[in-house]
Structure formats: C-alpha cells, structure tokens
Design an enzyme around this catalytic site. Structure first.
Site, PDB file in Angstrom:
ATOM      1  N   HIS A   1      31.169 -17.975 -42.544  1.00 30.82           N
ATOM      2  CA  HIS A   1      32.675 -17.360 -41.588  1.00 30.82           C
ATOM      3  C   HIS A   1      33.864 -17.270 -43.445  1.00 30.82           C
ATOM      4  O   HIS A   1      33.915 -18.468 -44.064  1.00 30.82           O
ATOM      5  CB  HIS A   1      33.313 -18.524 -40.987  1.00 30.82           C
ATOM      6  CG  HIS A   1      32.329 -18.662 -39.813  1.00 30.82           C
ATOM      7  ND1 HIS A   1      32.256 -19.893 -39.456  1.00 30.82           N
ATOM      8  CD2 HIS A   1      31.347 -18.055 -38.904  1.00 30.82           C
ATOM      9  CE1 HIS A   1      31.189 -19.777 -38.359  1.00 30.82           C
ATOM     10  NE2 HIS A   1      30.619 -18.620 -38.344  1.00 30.82           N
ATOM     11  N   GLN A   2      34.402 -16.214 -43.162  1.00 30.91           N
ATOM     12  CA  GLN A   2      35.901 -16.280 -44.215  1.00 30.91           C
ATOM     13  C   GLN A   2      37.164 -16.120 -43.234  1.00 30.91           C
ATOM     14  O   GLN A   2      37.436 -14.716 -42.458  1.00 30.91           O
ATOM     15  CB  GLN A   2      35.223 -15.097 -45.191  1.00 30.91           C
ATOM     16  CG  GLN A   2      33.713 -15.163 -46.167  1.00 30.91           C
ATOM     17  CD  GLN A   2      32.931 -15.409 -45.484  1.00 30.91           C
ATOM     18  OE1 GLN A   2      32.817 -13.558 -44.847  1.00 30.91           O
ATOM     19  NE2 GLN A   2      31.291 -15.481 -45.339  1.00 30.91           N
TER      20      GLN A   2
END
Length: 792
Positions: free
Chosen positions: A723-724
């Site tokens: 997850h960015q």
C-alpha cells in the site's frame, strides 16, 4: 545469450518473460520540450559508466555465477531425499538452471533501481583480487600462490561465510548488495519456467504452479460460450497502440471520439506543436485502478466521452497465466522488482488495466471512523464526515459486492484465527469483494473467473458498456498539458500528451480534454505532475507505505483433524485475506498501531523473504514451503518518505512505527505457537528458529522477546509494502497539500487527482474502499465542472 533472456540449461529450456520497460528520467518540462523526454533515457545511460554496457563482461558474469551458486549450490548425497524430484532439487545449482544468465539480462537491460550501477560496480570489484580483498577481507587470503583470490576462486564454504557476513554487516552497502543478489537469484530460480511452463523445483517443495482447476477449465472448455465468458468484459473497449496513428485514429472514431491524424512532413519531427494524433474528449483519465477506474465509469455512465490512458496491458481472463514470474513481469510496476533506494522496503504495486484492484488480496475495509475524524478535524477536510462520503463508501461496496461470509478458509487464515482464539485476541472476518465460496490463493496473479470485483469487472465495465469510453493500453502519459487561464494568473488543464512508437519512430500524440484526471498511483502520480511543470513543494512528499514485517510457523501436520479434514492444505491455497486481528491496532486511542493479517506468498516471494544462512538451509526451508504459514503485522505509519520517481523512493519510519511493528510481531509469534506450529521464526537474516514442541515456557518467552525486540533500523529484517499513500496529499491549503478536498490541484484548474496519493495520512487498513470512495466523490465534483463546460 539471446536478447529475450532464453537459455538452454541442464534442466531444460528456461525462460522468464521480462518485458522491456521504458525508463524516463523525472524532469520538469515546458510543453515545447516534450520531445526531449523521448531521448532522456539515452542521456541517463551516459551518466553511469557501469550501466552503459548492454551486457555483463565475462569477468562480471563469472563472479555472478559464483554468487548464484553460493546462494543455491548443488548439494549431493543429502539425507532428506524421498523421491527423484527432491533429489534433483538439492542437486540443482542456480547455474545449472540458467539463473545467472537471466539475472544478467535483468541487470544489464531491465532493472530501474537507481543503485543498479552500484550492483555492477560490486560485481566488477569481486571479479578482481583487490576488490575481493576490500569487500571480503582476510577470507580472500590463502597461504598458496597467488595468495589473494577473486570471489569466484574461493571455495564454496568461504563464499558462504562471506555472504552470511554481508547479510549482517555494519556497512549498509554490503547488506544492500546481499539483499539485491539474494532477491534476484531466489526469485528467478523459483519462478523461471521450462518449455512446459513448469519449474522442476515446484514438485519438491509441494507447489502446484497455476491453479489446477483453472488449467483444467482452459483445457476442457473450448466451446464458444465458455470462450466468451473467460475473455472478460473489457475487450471491446481496448485500443491497442501497436498500430500506425491513422489506424488508431480510425478506431477511436468508431468509439465516437473526434480524432485527427497528421501526415508527417519531410524533415519535420512530431512534437506538441505538431502532434501526429489529436484526440478530443470530455475527460481524460490517466490510470485505470481503484481511483481512475471509478472516475472513468461514473463520468462515462453520465454521458460524457472519457478516454482512459493505462501504462500497463489488459490481462483478460483467458490471457492470465496464474504464474508468479510472468505475472510479476506483466502486471506489476517495474516488473515486481521495486524497492526503496536503500532496499529496506520491498514494494508491490499494480501496473495493468484495473491497477492494484486486479492483483490485490480482496480486502474491502471501510475507512475507520477514527481516521475520518482525524482527516476532518486535524486536516479540516469536512468531506470525510459528510453524508456524501458515507454514501460513497456504501456505493462502492455495493458495486464490488462486498460481503464478510466465508465457506472455507485457507491455510494461513485458519492458523491466524485459531491462534487468536487460543490466545484470547480479537479476530474478525475481513469484508471482501468476492463471494463467500471464492477459495482462491492466486488472486495476486489476476482473477481467473472475474469473481473478484476489481475495477476491470465493475467501473470500467460501465465505461465500455456506456458506449462513451475507451481504454488505451501500454500508453504512458508524458505530461499534463495546461495553459494560462484568460484574465487570471491561474493555469487551466487542457489535456495530456503521450507517445507511440511505430516502425522504430516515436511520435507525440495529444489528448485535448475539458478536464484531466490523474490516477497513476502514489508512486507514479508525483513524477507526472513534476514532468508537467507543477511546482507545489508537497508533490512527492509525505509518502506512507504501511510497512509490514512477518513471522512464520511450520505445521507438518494439521493442528486439528476436526478443523481441517484435509490434512494436506497448502499455504498458497484459499482466500488470501479472510481473518484479521486488531489486538495491537490501538484504534480507540491514538489511532496508530498495527493490524495483523496474512499474505499471499508463492514460491518466489516466499524464498526472497525467508532468511538465508547457507545453500543447504534455504533448500531445507523451501522443502517446508507448502506447510509454512505466514502472518504479518501492518503498521499505520507516522514516518514518511519522498517519491523522486517511481524507481527512486526514500523512506524512513519513526520510532513509534518501529515499536508498533515490534508489538505486532510479538503477537504474531504467539499466535503461530498457539495455533500448533512445530517451528516458529522471523525473517531476520540470522535465521533463528525455535522448535516450540521441544522447549520450556521460559525458553519460548526468551525467544519471542528477543525476536520481537530486534531493531528495524537496517535491512537485516526485510519489510514489505503493498500500500502506497499520501505523496500528493489532500488538505485545506496549498502550503501543506497538493489538492483540495474535491480532488482538484491548487496549481492547475481542471486537473484532478484520484488515487491513494491524496490520502492526508496513512490509513491503517487496506485502502481499496477508501480510494474508491474518495474517487467517487471527486467524480461528482468533476461532473459539476463538465456541466458548466460547453460542448466541443
């Protein structure tokens, strides 16, 4: 070696389908300079002497072979041999399988990491006696002439001792080098394929390869109705750019777009002032993932002409391989070889039609209330406690068919659930965008039957069925176009430029639009904005990664025959995420802690994460692959990073993040032991493990405390991120943010962002529902803008 990386080996003809990836340096350009971007790759190569050569030298190659065979040597007369496949597995070295040649192709032609030149330099140094002395010390010395040796001349035992010392070295560059060559060697060895699309090691480690049911369906169902079903719903809306511009223009006209093609004049190059193709539409959306897909579907269904530009390809159901290596290559950003600059965090991000929603793990958790409260209060974003946002979350969950029931739980999740119940920790079902009978461990490699409702099965279907949209695949935007607004100092977006290549010639194309929506993801959106001349100092800053650290448990037998009637459940089977614990999440107080969940680990990624202490040890660990469960702790990070480009990412956790991960890994070790694991351990490079069945309570407690208190300040324990978020965050003023709460950039009117980059902070849970809900709200704002615009 052939250009496509194929090579005959003693185990057959192996190949890794690593696609060519265009490398564009991040530069800020005015519109008249766009043509220069097309030659930026050549300029960049000239800066680094060790990346200029196309292939490794013979000296470098000899050193690389020695390194690969140190990590995965040939081991004969091993005592644990139960059949021929196991014997072959132990006896096969990396070089016998042709792995070094595949790595050489990657290093010399494909890798985009900013420190690839250091990798080349280190290989060159190790090919010399003086470089080996510098990097290996006294271990390279012997009492026999010539006394000092290069790395490849050392014995296997010495090489293994040296590499183990690198993995634990005080010098960060040595640890980085070890991490790099370990990742490349193990990942390629366990994912490369022979002509039958098989890997000989899989049988020995208990891995089936692609889903057996999926393979059987493809072989046994060739009727027209079934073929139409497995193709997928987007084929009619895909426009391929491997045709000449005039054919592309004709295709787009059939979709109802105004498209004009300009014939090249003698001695005149295509540029923004003289593009080969001009397309007009109401809205252009860059990116087709959980943000861009939602906006595109909403706008098209409302009657507006929408063109989607997608950097990746469309992997229709019948084109999925469900093979780890080819899928990383075809559906992940940077072919799956992506990390922070210091190699401290390995990153996974989608790069295909549907973006991350096509390869994620199905978790659909609504934005936690404490997060909405923080974003509304601290960041003055009223949207997140509004009726519109609540409606948006309900709409996107209904669209994806989100539900919480599970018919049968897979290996990892049953371990997590059983361990939590035994320990008295809270554990709950994870809502998923898949039906309750979706028992599939291959969703990280694409959805074989469309039951997982990513954007390519939902919002993008609306786009195609509306007759108002099309998707250009393998289309990377060069820059957002904008101009000075009449009577104002502010700029206004006017479209997007991209390039096509036909018969060796790159040509500039332009999309003219009333509004522009950028949804490339938190790693790629900042670069596009910077290339487009935006100057907001917050672009690329405040990147959050949800860093995760894992522990493992080996279960040779089922903990409970009543729980598991099938003894031979495998670690890679079943729904990837169905259970979650919030035992250290701290939702009720600070809102910052760690959630505990399970990953998808097929052999390549499993091997990369497991500790390496010797060639024999890693093969023994891989033999236990199918019965080794993994559970991870995911932190809602307060530390942050900076995105300079999709391949140049710096990141630093703060002390609170590290403590939260330590608390999480302590709980994970207890969960695994309580679930009945025979052995437990972490991913720290020392490779310590504990036989839970053979130790006292005090010995167990000592092990748990020592493993969970290890420092996370270096790369001795690999961290991962799927997850960015937050690299172009939303806020109430341009000094602290990039977009306002309707998703429009402060600098350019009519330019909207609709991806995880707009998150004000880290979320703390899986972000798919949140990004889709924000994108849905942004789409409502875009609709208001379009209603005020005149028609073409």
């Amino acid at each position: 070696m052939e250009e496509n990386g194929e090579r005959n080996s003693r185990n057959g003809s192996f190949k890794l389908g690593v696609k060519d990836v265009k490398i564009h340096t991040v530069v800020e350009l005015s519109s008249v300079d766009t043509q220069n971007l097309l030659v930026e790759e050549d300029r960049e190569k000239k800066k680094k002497p060790f990346t200029k050569r196309k292939s490794l030298s013979q000296r470098e190659m000899k050193c690389l072979v020695a390194i690969c065979d140190t990590l995965l040597p040939s081991i004969k007369d091993h005592s644990v041999v139960v059949d021929e496949s196991v014997a072959n597995f132990y006896q096969t070295s990396a070089s016998m399988a042709g792995t070094p040649q595949l790595i050489a192709t990657l290093i010399s032609e494909k890798l985009q990491h900013p420190n690839t030149w250091l990798l080349r330099l280190t290989l060159w140094l190790l090919s010399t006696w003086f470089g080996t002395l510098i990097l290996c010390g006294i271990s390279s010395f012997s009492l026999k002439f010539p006394f000092f040796h290069s790395f490849s001349q050392l014995s296997l035992q010495k090489r293994q001792q040296i590499m183990l010392s690198w993995s634990l070295s005080y010098f960060n560059l040595l640890r980085m080098f070890f991490r790099s060559v370990k990742l490349l060697t193990l990942l390629l060895f366990f994912t490369q394929l022979d002509e039958a699309q098989n890997n000989p090691s899989w049988s020995a480690i208990g891995y089936s390869g692609p889903d057996p049911q999926f393979k059987a369906q493809l072989m046994n169902n060739d009727n027209d109705d079934y073929a139409e079903e497995i193709i997928g719903p987007l084929n009619k809306g895909i426009v391929h750019l491997n045709n000449p511009p005039n054919i592309i223009a004709d295709t787009l006209r059939k979709f109802g777009f105004h498209a004009s093609f300009t014939t090249r004049k003698p001695k005149v190059s295509y540029n923004l002032s003289y593009p080969s193709l001009v397309i007009k539409c109401d809205a252009v959306v860059v990116g087709s993932g959980s943000g861009g897909g939602v906006v595109a579907g909403v706008l098209a269904k409302a009657g507006y002409k929408v063109l989607v530009l997608e950097k990746g390809n469309y992997s229709a159901r019948n084109n999925l391989s469900l093979l780890e290596g080819p899928t990383l290559d075809q559906m992940y950003l940077s072919n799956g070889f992506l990390s922070t600059e210091d190699m401290s965090v390995l990153l996974l991000a989608g790069s295909t039609v549907g973006g991350g929603s096509a390869i994620n793990w199905s978790a659909c958790i609504k934005t936690p209330k404490h997060v909405c409260k923080e974003w509304c209060g601290r960041y003055e974003l009223e949207l997140f406690e509004s009726e519109l946002y609540e409606e948006a979350m309900n709409v996107v969950c209904e669209k994806m068919g989100v539900q919480c029931e599970i018919e049968e739980e897979g290996f990892n999740n049953e371990i997590l659930r059983k361990g939590c119940q035994e320990m008295g920790y809270p554990v709950s079902n994870i809502p998923r965008n898949a039906p309750k009978d979706h028992y599939c461990g291959w969703c990280c490699l694409g959805c074989k039957d469309g039951k997982k409702k990513g954007t390519s099965e939902t919002w993008l279907v609306d786009l195609v069925k509306s007759g108002n949209g099309a998707i250009l695949t393998s289309c990377e935007a060069i820059q957002v176009l904008h101009k000075r607004k009449k009577g104002s100092d502010r700029k206004i977006a006017s479209g997007v430029s991209f390039a096509i290549e036909y018969k060796g010639t790159k040509e500039i194309c332009v999309v003219e639009s009333k509004v522009t929506i950028v949804a490339c993801g938190a790693l790629s959106t900042p670069s596009l904005l910077k290339r487009s001349g935006l100057r907001n100092e917050n672009i690329g800053r405040y990147l959050h990664l949800h860093p995760t650290t894992m522990a493992w448990g080996y279960f040779p037998d089922s903990p409970s025959a009543e729980l598991w009637p099938e003894k031979d459940k495998k670690s890679y089977e079943g729904g990837i995420m169905t259970a979650m614990s919030t035992v250290v999440a701290d939702f009720e107080k600070s809102g910052y802690g760690a959630v505990i969940q399970t990953p998808a680990l097929h052999p390549g990624m499993f091997s990369v994460l497991m500790p390496w202490t010797s060639g024999l040890d890693i093969k023994d660990r891989m033999r236990k692959y199918s019965r080794t469960a993994h559970v991870f702790a995911l932190a809602r990070d307060q530390g942050s990073g900076i995105v300079n480009s999709p391949n140049s990412i710096s990141y630093q956790m703060n002390d609170v993040d590290k403590e939260n991960l330590k608390k999480g890994i302590e709980k994970v070790l207890r969960i695994l032991a309580a679930a009945g694991a025979e052995e437990i351990g972490t991913h720290h490079n020392k490779g310590r493990r504990l036989n839970v069945k053979q130790v006292s309570y005090n010995e167990f407690e000592k092990f748990v405390q020592e493993e969970s208190s290890r420092p996370l300040t270096d790369i001795s324990t690999p961290l991962c991120s799927a997850h960015q978020m937050g690299s172009c965050r939303m806020g109430s003023n341009p000094k602290e943010s990039v977009v306002n709460q309707i998703g429009e950039t402060w600098e350019v009117e009519g330019l909207f962002l609709a991806d995880t980059s707009v998150f004000p902070t880290a979320l703390g849970v899986n972000p798919m529902v949140t990004v889709q809900a924000i994108a849905y709200c942004t789409a409502q704002s875009v609709l208001q803008v379009l209603r005020r615009k005149r028609t073409w």
